[in-house]
Design a protein around this motif. Structure first.
Motif, PDB file in Angstrom:
ATOM      1  N   GLN A 157       0.832  -1.197   0.000  1.00  0.00           N
ATOM      2  CA  GLN A 157       0.000   0.000   0.000  1.00  0.00           C
ATOM      3  C   GLN A 157       0.871   1.253   0.000  1.00  0.00           C
ATOM      4  O   GLN A 157       2.021   1.214   0.455  1.00  0.00           O
ATOM      5  CB  GLN A 157      -0.922  -0.007   1.225  1.00  0.00           C
ATOM      6  CG  GLN A 157      -1.891  -1.182   1.231  1.00  0.00           C
ATOM      7  CD  GLN A 157      -2.683  -1.267   2.514  1.00  0.00           C
ATOM      8  OE1 GLN A 157      -2.138  -1.156   3.605  1.00  0.00           O
ATOM      9  NE2 GLN A 157      -3.985  -1.478   2.393  1.00  0.00           N
ATOM     10  N   SER A 158       0.307   2.367  -0.496  1.00  0.00           N
ATOM     11  CA  SER A 158       1.061   3.622  -0.488  1.00  0.00           C
ATOM     12  C   SER A 158       0.095   4.799  -0.394  1.00  0.00           C
ATOM     13  O   SER A 158      -1.089   4.682  -0.728  1.00  0.00           O
ATOM     14  CB  SER A 158       1.914   3.754  -1.757  1.00  0.00           C
ATOM     15  OG  SER A 158       1.081   3.856  -2.907  1.00  0.00           O
ATOM     16  N   ASN A 159       0.610   5.938   0.074  1.00  0.00           N
ATOM     17  CA  ASN A 159      -0.184   7.155   0.166  1.00  0.00           C
ATOM     18  C   ASN A 159       0.729   8.357  -0.056  1.00  0.00           C
ATOM     19  O   ASN A 159       1.733   8.521   0.638  1.00  0.00           O
ATOM     20  CB  ASN A 159      -0.874   7.262   1.528  1.00  0.00           C
ATOM     21  CG  ASN A 159      -1.849   8.420   1.577  1.00  0.00           C
ATOM     22  OD1 ASN A 159      -2.683   8.582   0.697  1.00  0.00           O
ATOM     23  ND2 ASN A 159      -1.736   9.249   2.604  1.00  0.00           N
ATOM     24  N   TYR A 160       0.372   9.184  -1.039  1.00  0.00           N
ATOM     25  CA  TYR A 160       1.147  10.391  -1.354  1.00  0.00           C
ATOM     26  C   TYR A 160       0.515  11.597  -0.675  1.00  0.00           C
ATOM     27  O   TYR A 160      -0.705  11.794  -0.744  1.00  0.00           O
ATOM     28  CB  TYR A 160       1.201  10.618  -2.863  1.00  0.00           C
ATOM     29  CG  TYR A 160       1.859  11.927  -3.244  1.00  0.00           C
ATOM     30  CD1 TYR A 160       3.229  12.106  -3.059  1.00  0.00           C
ATOM     31  CD2 TYR A 160       1.118  12.979  -3.779  1.00  0.00           C
ATOM     32  CE1 TYR A 160       3.846  13.304  -3.388  1.00  0.00           C
ATOM     33  CE2 TYR A 160       1.728  14.185  -4.123  1.00  0.00           C
ATOM     34  CZ  TYR A 160       3.091  14.333  -3.925  1.00  0.00           C
ATOM     35  OH  TYR A 160       3.706  15.526  -4.249  1.00  0.00           O
ATOM     36  N   ASN A 161       1.338  12.394  -0.009  1.00  0.00           N
ATOM     37  CA  ASN A 161       0.870  13.626   0.627  1.00  0.00           C
ATOM     38  C   ASN A 161       1.255  14.795  -0.276  1.00  0.00           C
ATOM     39  O   ASN A 161       2.412  15.223  -0.302  1.00  0.00           O
ATOM     40  CB  ASN A 161       1.498  13.776   2.018  1.00  0.00           C
ATOM     41  CG  ASN A 161       1.107  15.075   2.693  1.00  0.00           C
ATOM     42  OD1 ASN A 161       0.233  15.799   2.218  1.00  0.00           O
ATOM     43  ND2 ASN A 161       1.760  15.376   3.805  1.00  0.00           N
ATOM     44  N   SER A 165       1.377  20.871   1.675  1.00  0.00           N
ATOM     45  CA  SER A 165       2.604  21.473   2.189  1.00  0.00           C
ATOM     46  C   SER A 165       2.778  21.218   3.681  1.00  0.00           C
ATOM     47  O   SER A 165       3.676  21.773   4.310  1.00  0.00           O
ATOM     48  CB  SER A 165       2.590  22.985   1.915  1.00  0.00           C
ATOM     49  OG  SER A 165       1.451  23.568   2.527  1.00  0.00           O
ATOM     50  N   ARG A 166       1.923  20.384   4.267  1.00  0.00           N
ATOM     51  CA  ARG A 166       2.010  20.064   5.692  1.00  0.00           C
ATOM     52  C   ARG A 166       2.049  18.554   5.886  1.00  0.00           C
ATOM     53  O   ARG A 166       1.635  17.790   5.025  1.00  0.00           O
ATOM     54  CB  ARG A 166       0.786  20.643   6.419  1.00  0.00           C
ATOM     55  CG  ARG A 166       0.639  22.136   6.237  1.00  0.00           C
ATOM     56  CD  ARG A 166      -0.678  22.644   6.777  1.00  0.00           C
ATOM     57  NE  ARG A 166      -0.739  22.495   8.232  1.00  0.00           N
ATOM     58  CZ  ARG A 166      -1.745  22.945   8.961  1.00  0.00           C
ATOM     59  NH1 ARG A 166      -2.777  23.533   8.391  1.00  0.00           N
ATOM     60  NH2 ARG A 166      -1.741  22.802  10.270  1.00  0.00           N
ATOM     61  N   THR A 167       2.543  18.134   7.045  1.00  0.00           N
ATOM     62  CA  THR A 167       2.540  16.711   7.386  1.00  0.00           C
ATOM     63  C   THR A 167       1.103  16.220   7.518  1.00  0.00           C
ATOM     64  O   THR A 167       0.252  16.917   8.072  1.00  0.00           O
ATOM     65  CB  THR A 167       3.298  16.471   8.712  1.00  0.00           C
ATOM     66  OG1 THR A 167       4.660  16.862   8.530  1.00  0.00           O
ATOM     67  CG2 THR A 167       3.247  15.015   9.128  1.00  0.00           C
ATOM     68  N   ALA A 168       0.840  15.027   6.990  1.00  0.00           N
ATOM     69  CA  ALA A 168      -0.502  14.442   7.053  1.00  0.00           C
ATOM     70  C   ALA A 168      -0.406  13.007   7.562  1.00  0.00           C
ATOM     71  O   ALA A 168       0.660  12.385   7.523  1.00  0.00           O
ATOM     72  CB  ALA A 168      -1.155  14.471   5.681  1.00  0.00           C
ATOM     73  N   LYS A 169      -1.528  12.501   8.042  1.00  0.00           N
ATOM     74  CA  LYS A 169      -1.581  11.113   8.520  1.00  0.00           C
ATOM     75  C   LYS A 169      -1.891  10.175   7.356  1.00  0.00           C
ATOM     76  O   LYS A 169      -2.764  10.442   6.537  1.00  0.00           O
ATOM     77  CB  LYS A 169      -2.674  10.944   9.579  1.00  0.00           C
ATOM     78  CG  LYS A 169      -2.308  11.475  10.942  1.00  0.00           C
ATOM     79  CD  LYS A 169      -1.333  10.554  11.654  1.00  0.00           C
ATOM     80  CE  LYS A 169      -1.039  11.066  13.072  1.00  0.00           C
ATOM     81  NZ  LYS A 169       0.073  10.320  13.667  1.00  0.00           N
ATOM     82  N   SER A 170      -1.170   9.056   7.309  1.00  0.00           N
ATOM     83  CA  SER A 170      -1.478   7.973   6.379  1.00  0.00           C
ATOM     84  C   SER A 170      -1.887   6.761   7.209  1.00  0.00           C
ATOM     85  O   SER A 170      -1.184   6.401   8.151  1.00  0.00           O
ATOM     86  CB  SER A 170      -0.255   7.621   5.522  1.00  0.00           C
ATOM     87  OG  SER A 170       0.082   8.675   4.656  1.00  0.00           O
ATOM     88  N   ILE A 206      -6.503 -10.100   8.660  1.00  0.00           N
ATOM     89  CA  ILE A 206      -7.197  -8.988   8.034  1.00  0.00           C
ATOM     90  C   ILE A 206      -7.598  -7.961   9.096  1.00  0.00           C
ATOM     91  O   ILE A 206      -7.863  -8.313  10.240  1.00  0.00           O
ATOM     92  CB  ILE A 206      -8.443  -9.508   7.268  1.00  0.00           C
ATOM     93  CG1 ILE A 206      -9.006  -8.435   6.356  1.00  0.00           C
ATOM     94  CG2 ILE A 206      -9.504 -10.023   8.234  1.00  0.00           C
ATOM     95  CD1 ILE A 206     -10.045  -8.958   5.384  1.00  0.00           C
ATOM     96  N   GLY A 207      -7.588  -6.680   8.713  1.00  0.00           N
ATOM     97  CA  GLY A 207      -8.056  -5.632   9.601  1.00  0.00           C
ATOM     98  C   GLY A 207      -6.994  -4.950  10.440  1.00  0.00           C
ATOM     99  O   GLY A 207      -7.280  -3.948  11.095  1.00  0.00           O
ATOM    100  N   ASN A 208      -5.751  -5.442  10.423  1.00  0.00           N
ATOM    101  CA  ASN A 208      -4.691  -4.784  11.175  1.00  0.00           C
ATOM    102  C   ASN A 208      -4.470  -3.386  10.596  1.00  0.00           C
ATOM    103  O   ASN A 208      -4.375  -3.203   9.393  1.00  0.00           O
ATOM    104  CB  ASN A 208      -3.405  -5.602  11.105  1.00  0.00           C
ATOM    105  CG  ASN A 208      -2.264  -4.933  11.838  1.00  0.00           C
ATOM    106  OD1 ASN A 208      -1.628  -4.038  11.309  1.00  0.00           O
ATOM    107  ND2 ASN A 208      -1.997  -5.374  13.040  1.00  0.00           N
ATOM    108  N   SER A 209      -4.383  -2.382  11.462  1.00  0.00           N
ATOM    109  CA  SER A 209      -4.303  -0.997  10.996  1.00  0.00           C
ATOM    110  C   SER A 209      -3.186  -0.240  11.702  1.00  0.00           C
ATOM    111  O   SER A 209      -2.884  -0.507  12.867  1.00  0.00           O
ATOM    112  CB  SER A 209      -5.651  -0.311  11.252  1.00  0.00           C
ATOM    113  OG  SER A 209      -5.653   0.982  10.718  1.00  0.00           O
ATOM    114  N   ILE A 210      -2.589   0.700  10.982  1.00  0.00           N
ATOM    115  CA  ILE A 210      -1.561   1.561  11.559  1.00  0.00           C
ATOM    116  C   ILE A 210      -1.654   2.931  10.902  1.00  0.00           C
ATOM    117  O   ILE A 210      -1.960   3.043   9.710  1.00  0.00           O
ATOM    118  CB  ILE A 210      -0.139   0.964  11.365  1.00  0.00           C
ATOM    119  CG1 ILE A 210       0.899   1.795  12.121  1.00  0.00           C
ATOM    120  CG2 ILE A 210       0.221   0.844   9.903  1.00  0.00           C
ATOM    121  CD1 ILE A 210       2.291   1.193  12.114  1.00  0.00           C
ATOM    122  N   SER A 211      -1.428   3.990  11.689  1.00  0.00           N
ATOM    123  CA  SER A 211      -1.390   5.360  11.173  1.00  0.00           C
ATOM    124  C   SER A 211      -0.007   5.943  11.409  1.00  0.00           C
ATOM    125  O   SER A 211       0.550   5.811  12.504  1.00  0.00           O
ATOM    126  CB  SER A 211      -2.438   6.231  11.878  1.00  0.00           C
ATOM    127  OG  SER A 211      -3.743   5.814  11.547  1.00  0.00           O
TER     128      SER A 211
END
Length: 199
Positions: free
Chosen positions: A83-87, A90-95, A140-145
């Motif tokens: 998985q990937s997430n692009y921010n 111009s500020r830090t964001a949660k993925s 399934i369902g394990n999550s991390i931010s």
């Protein structure tokens, strides 16, 4: 960096820990076999494998044995899609990454592992004082931010870390003679977790 499965022991994490800038290393062995043998192999008849000891009056338990010799580090085996997430701000964001599939990861090896997986696991655990298993399930369902810096991409892969170690299989005969050593490189499931890195 990894997030443990609720079924495994939690890992101490420091919010100040730096996120890796590359994915975790993968095993390099081209001949890696997934899955340990279901049953011990029968003794071979090659000249190199014949008993070389002097007959013993007490006798020995005949069969294959596994002897671990050294270990290195953990290698991550993913379960499901990376998985990937692009921010793009111009500020830090949660993925936030959540596992969408469940999967079981077992032993992998190269060489001649002539014993059952459970047998190798017991010997490795005893030799190195670590807890490894014949298999572990990433659920399934394990999550991390995690924080994703501005204009960066955070990647995540959920799965199982496997301990890489070395050893050999050797056949012991009823007269206590021993056959030739068969070298083995083995990856044994160590902990369920998530690899996180930035790019």
């Amino acid at each position: 960096m990894f997030a443990d499965d609720p079924a495994s022991a939690p890992a101490a994490t420091d919010p100040g820990d730096a996120v890796a800038t590359a994915p975790p290393a993968q095993p390099e062995e081209a001949d890696l076999t997934e899955g340990a043998p279901d049953a011990p192999a029968s003794a071979t008849t090659d000249a190199d494998d014949k008993a070389d000891g002097v007959p013993s009056s007490r006798g020995c338990e005949q069969g294959w044995y596994y002897y671990p010799t050294s270990k290195t580090k953990d290698y991550h085996k993913g379960v499901g899609a990376e998985q990937s997430n692009y921010n793009g701000t111009s500020r830090t964001a949660k993925s936030t990454f959540t596992s969408e599939v469940s999967g079981t990861v077992g032993i992998a090896y190269s060489g001649e592992l002539n014993v059952k997986g459970d047998t190798a696991v017991v010997e490795i655990s005893g030799k190195f004082g670590v807890t490894v298993s014949a298999s572990l399930t990433a659920r399934i369902g394990n999550s991390i931010s995690v924080d994703t810096p501005a204009h960066k991409t955070t990647y995540g892969r959920y799965g199982v870390y496997r301990l890489k170690s070395y050893g050999y299989s050797q056949h012991t005969y009823v007269n206590c003679g021993k056959g030739a050593k068969k070298n083995v490189t083995i990856y044994t499931p160590h902990r369920v977790g998530r690899a996180i890195w930035e790019g």
